[in-house]
Enzyme design. Structure first.
Site, PDB file in Angstrom:
ATOM      1  N   ASP A 145      -7.404 -14.816 -10.581  1.00  0.00           N
ATOM      2  CA  ASP A 145      -7.793 -16.220 -10.423  1.00  0.00           C
ATOM      3  C   ASP A 145      -6.755 -16.944  -9.559  1.00  0.00           C
ATOM      4  O   ASP A 145      -5.578 -16.576  -9.567  1.00  0.00           O
ATOM      5  CB  ASP A 145      -7.888 -16.876 -11.805  1.00  0.00           C
ATOM      6  CG  ASP A 145      -8.645 -18.196 -11.780  1.00  0.00           C
ATOM      7  OD1 ASP A 145      -9.554 -18.340 -10.940  1.00  0.00           O
ATOM      8  OD2 ASP A 145      -8.337 -19.069 -12.614  1.00  0.00           O
ATOM      9  N   GLU A 146      -7.165 -17.949  -8.831  1.00  0.00           N
ATOM     10  CA  GLU A 146      -6.261 -18.761  -7.998  1.00  0.00           C
ATOM     11  C   GLU A 146      -5.374 -17.870  -7.126  1.00  0.00           C
ATOM     12  O   GLU A 146      -4.156 -18.072  -7.020  1.00  0.00           O
ATOM     13  CB  GLU A 146      -5.378 -19.662  -8.880  1.00  0.00           C
ATOM     14  CG  GLU A 146      -6.143 -20.585  -9.815  1.00  0.00           C
ATOM     15  CD  GLU A 146      -6.614 -21.877  -9.150  1.00  0.00           C
ATOM     16  OE1 GLU A 146      -6.689 -21.910  -7.909  1.00  0.00           O
ATOM     17  OE2 GLU A 146      -6.911 -22.823  -9.876  1.00  0.00           O
ATOM     18  N   MET A 166     -12.561 -26.466  -3.990  1.00  0.00           N
ATOM     19  CA  MET A 166     -12.286 -26.880  -5.370  1.00  0.00           C
ATOM     20  C   MET A 166     -13.591 -27.331  -6.028  1.00  0.00           C
ATOM     21  O   MET A 166     -14.403 -28.003  -5.397  1.00  0.00           O
ATOM     22  CB  MET A 166     -11.272 -28.027  -5.381  1.00  0.00           C
ATOM     23  CG  MET A 166      -9.923 -27.628  -4.820  1.00  0.00           C
ATOM     24  SD  MET A 166      -8.823 -29.039  -4.561  1.00  0.00           S
ATOM     25  CE  MET A 166      -8.349 -29.402  -6.232  1.00  0.00           C
ATOM     26  N   CYS A 203     -17.822 -32.044   3.089  1.00  0.00           N
ATOM     27  CA  CYS A 203     -18.290 -31.345   4.290  1.00  0.00           C
ATOM     28  C   CYS A 203     -17.398 -31.714   5.481  1.00  0.00           C
ATOM     29  O   CYS A 203     -16.596 -32.636   5.416  1.00  0.00           O
ATOM     30  CB  CYS A 203     -19.741 -31.711   4.570  1.00  0.00           C
ATOM     31  SG  CYS A 203     -19.978 -33.431   5.066  1.00  0.00           S
ATOM     32  N   ALA A 253     -16.033 -25.379  -6.970  1.00  0.00           N
ATOM     33  CA  ALA A 253     -17.184 -24.528  -6.650  1.00  0.00           C
ATOM     34  C   ALA A 253     -17.498 -23.532  -7.771  1.00  0.00           C
ATOM     35  O   ALA A 253     -18.323 -22.646  -7.597  1.00  0.00           O
ATOM     36  CB  ALA A 253     -16.930 -23.774  -5.338  1.00  0.00           C
ATOM     37  N   CYS A 270     -24.824 -36.669  -0.089  1.00  0.00           N
ATOM     38  CA  CYS A 270     -24.642 -35.693   0.995  1.00  0.00           C
ATOM     39  C   CYS A 270     -24.973 -34.291   0.481  1.00  0.00           C
ATOM     40  O   CYS A 270     -24.467 -33.867  -0.556  1.00  0.00           O
ATOM     41  CB  CYS A 270     -23.212 -35.736   1.525  1.00  0.00           C
ATOM     42  SG  CYS A 270     -22.971 -34.584   2.899  1.00  0.00           S
TER      43      CYS A 270
HETATM   44 ZN    ZN Z   1     -20.666 -34.687   3.287  1.00  0.00          ZN
END
Ligand code: ZN
Length: 195
Positions: free
Chosen positions: A80-81, A11, A177, A13, A143
């Site tokens: 899409d989606e 989500m 991540c 991106a 991050c």
């Molecule tokens: Zn992370």
């Protein structure tokens, strides 16, 4: 050239923005393009798709592909989606390209917030779609790892890893991540490290 593509990413991106950019570039060179989205997605509008950065284009809104037939001159179908369609819908798409020269590009999520594949995404892999990862960084402050998980949090910042696959409501999402996903599963609260 592959005729079935799955552009997947977490989500946020910018998948929809990429779809719209691709559609624009194809149309600029005279290609005939159909843009399709699942009917349930009415975040912004039912007959167009809108990216978070403000790009928008008209789109055909479909519940499924049961009675869908591409226009005779269509060359590209951009969806899409795509994860919100069914695995049976993906089979119908595969049949369309088996018997035509149309190129289909789906854009969507690979996995849900429980770390499970969406059925349509799984089926796209199974029927041999060419996979394209749309990369994004982990959304936790500081991050720089690749975001691989769509994490869902309740109002208190606890991660939810066994919720319904498709949920609407007040839950908050972060694309994170693998390391941060594990930390949240071990009890870290979203509120502890980000606003
Ligand atoms: Zn992370």
């Amino acid at each position: 050239m592959a005729n079935l593509h799955f552009h997947y990413g977490v989500m946020g991106a910018a998948k929809t923005a990429q779809l719209l950019t691709t559609a624009f570039n194809l149309m600029q060179t005279g290609k005939r393009v159909e843009i399709i989205k699942p009917q349930r997605d009415d975040r912004f509008s039912d007959n167009e798709i809108v990216s978070r950065i403000g790009l928008r284009m008209p789109a055909l809104s479909l519940k499924n592909f049961d009675s869908y037939i591409p226009k005779p001159d269509t060359q590209f179908i951009l969806i899409d989606e795509v994860q919100f369609f069914s695995s049976g819908d993906v089979d119908k798409l595969a049949r369309i390209i088996n018997y035509s020269k149309v190129i289909i590009m789906g854009y969507g999520l690979m996995t849900d917030s429980n770390e499970h594949l969406f059925p349509a995404s799984q089926r796209l892999i199974e029927v041999g779609a060419k996979l394209h990862l749309i990369e994004a960084n982990c959304q936790i402050d500081g991050c720089m790892n690749l975001a691989t998980h769509n994490a869902r949090f309740d109002a208190n910042g606890h991660i939810i890893t066994n919720g319904p696959q498709i949920a609407v409501g007040a839950d908050r999402y972060r694309s994170v991540c693998r390391m941060h996903f594990e930390k949240f599963k071990c009890g870290m609260l979203l509120n502890q490290i980000t606003k």
